[in-house]
Motif scaffolding. Structure first.
Motif, mmCIF file in Angstrom:
data_model
loop_
_atom_site.group_PDB
_atom_site.id
_atom_site.type_symbol
_atom_site.label_atom_id
_atom_site.label_comp_id
_atom_site.label_asym_id
_atom_site.label_seq_id
_atom_site.Cartn_x
_atom_site.Cartn_y
_atom_site.Cartn_z
ATOM 1 N N THR A 43 -4.022 -4.102 7.010
ATOM 2 C CA THR A 43 -2.742 -4.457 7.615
ATOM 3 C C THR A 43 -2.622 -3.819 9.002
ATOM 4 O O THR A 43 -2.113 -4.445 9.938
ATOM 5 C CB THR A 43 -1.569 -4.015 6.717
ATOM 6 O OG1 THR A 43 -1.689 -4.669 5.453
ATOM 7 C CG2 THR A 43 -0.233 -4.362 7.338
ATOM 8 N N LEU A 44 -3.101 -2.595 9.148
ATOM 9 C CA LEU A 44 -3.082 -1.946 10.454
ATOM 10 C C LEU A 44 -4.067 -2.590 11.420
ATOM 11 O O LEU A 44 -3.773 -2.757 12.606
ATOM 12 C CB LEU A 44 -3.406 -0.449 10.299
ATOM 13 C CG LEU A 44 -2.362 0.388 9.584
ATOM 14 C CD1 LEU A 44 -2.915 1.777 9.277
ATOM 15 C CD2 LEU A 44 -1.085 0.475 10.397
ATOM 16 N N LYS B 236 2.173 -11.130 10.744
ATOM 17 C CA LYS B 236 3.359 -11.724 11.355
ATOM 18 C C LYS B 236 4.552 -10.932 10.838
ATOM 19 O O LYS B 236 4.696 -10.733 9.640
ATOM 20 C CB LYS B 236 3.499 -13.187 10.947
ATOM 21 C CG LYS B 236 2.408 -14.065 11.497
ATOM 22 C CD LYS B 236 2.565 -15.477 10.992
ATOM 23 C CE LYS B 236 1.351 -16.289 11.379
ATOM 24 N NZ LYS B 236 1.270 -17.541 10.638
ATOM 25 N N LEU B 237 5.372 -10.456 11.740
ATOM 26 C CA LEU B 237 6.514 -9.628 11.374
ATOM 27 C C LEU B 237 7.815 -10.333 11.743
ATOM 28 O O LEU B 237 7.892 -10.994 12.768
ATOM 29 C CB LEU B 237 6.477 -8.286 12.101
ATOM 30 C CG LEU B 237 5.339 -7.345 11.771
ATOM 31 C CD1 LEU B 237 5.340 -6.156 12.715
ATOM 32 C CD2 LEU B 237 5.461 -6.864 10.345
ATOM 33 N N ASN C 169 -5.380 -5.752 11.275
ATOM 34 C CA ASN C 169 -5.036 -7.153 11.528
ATOM 35 C C ASN C 169 -3.525 -7.317 11.458
ATOM 36 O O ASN C 169 -2.978 -7.587 10.403
ATOM 37 C CB ASN C 169 -5.697 -8.055 10.483
ATOM 38 C CG ASN C 169 -7.192 -7.897 10.482
ATOM 39 O OD1 ASN C 169 -7.847 -8.137 11.476
ATOM 40 N ND2 ASN C 169 -7.732 -7.456 9.363
ATOM 41 N N LYS C 170 -2.874 -7.139 12.589
ATOM 42 C CA LYS C 170 -1.412 -7.141 12.635
ATOM 43 C C LYS C 170 -0.845 -8.381 11.937
ATOM 44 O O LYS C 170 -1.173 -9.509 12.285
ATOM 45 C CB LYS C 170 -0.945 -7.102 14.091
ATOM 46 C CG LYS C 170 0.554 -7.071 14.237
ATOM 47 C CD LYS C 170 0.982 -7.071 15.683
ATOM 48 C CE LYS C 170 2.486 -7.168 15.751
ATOM 49 N NZ LYS C 170 2.961 -7.318 17.116
#
Length: 173
Positions: free
Chosen positions: A142-143, A148-149, A145-146
């Motif tokens: 997760t860190l 979608k937020l 491969n950013k």
């Protein structure tokens, strides 16, 4: 042990292959968060509040450790003991708004493992353990491969006339 883990995971993997939507999971994790001492917060030993940066590193350590243990079991590597450590560098000038050029957030994170195995393990197997742990650690990936937020702020304010006025702000990053 490797066979027992494979047997336990097989029906899960079969279900996820047959119905990919069944592999999706959402979680809300409430914690008591507080400011880091370098941002004006209290000593966490006294307040019980944890800095979000420490929580992030703790999550990385937990995920990497569990992942390594599962991968070691699958590879037949008997681990006698081990320590997982994560440390990171933050520049509080960015976080505190002192310097607009200073970054907000970790600029470097280091993840390390110290293991003792019950038997001698070939270098190739240790390298595979490291690569697979890195590949399957959810927090690490997760860190790296950013995702979608979406950020959303909602609430309300009572006005002088006693009417509740709602507000919403949001954006997709």
């Amino acid at each position: 042990m490797a066979d027992a883990l494979r047997a336990k995971q097989k029906p899960l993997k079969d279900t996820y292959r047959a119905d990919p939507s069944s592999a999706l999971w959402q979680r809300w994790a409430p914690k008591v968060a507080g400011l880091h001492q370098m941002a004006g917060g209290d000593d966490p030993a006294l307040s019980g509040e944890l800095c979000s940066g420490d929580m992030l590193l703790d999550a990385l350590v937990a995920c990497a450790g569990v992942t390594l243990k599962a991968v070691a079991t699958a590879l037949g590597i008997p681990i006698k003991s081990g320590v997982v450590r994560a440390e990171g560098d933050l520049d509080f000038r960015g976080t505190m708004g002192v310097d607009k050029e200073a970054p907000v957030g970790f600029t470097d994170i280091r993840l390390g493992f110290e293991l003792k195995t019950e038997v001698e393990v070939e270098d190739e197997k240790i390298e595979r353990l490291g690569k697979l742990t890195e590949r399957y650690c959810v927090v690490l990936q997760t860190l790296v491969n950013k995702p979608k937020l979406t950020v959303r702020l909602a609430g309300s304010a009572e006005t002088e006339d006693g009417v509740d006025r709602g507000f919403v702000w949001g954006q997709r990053l």
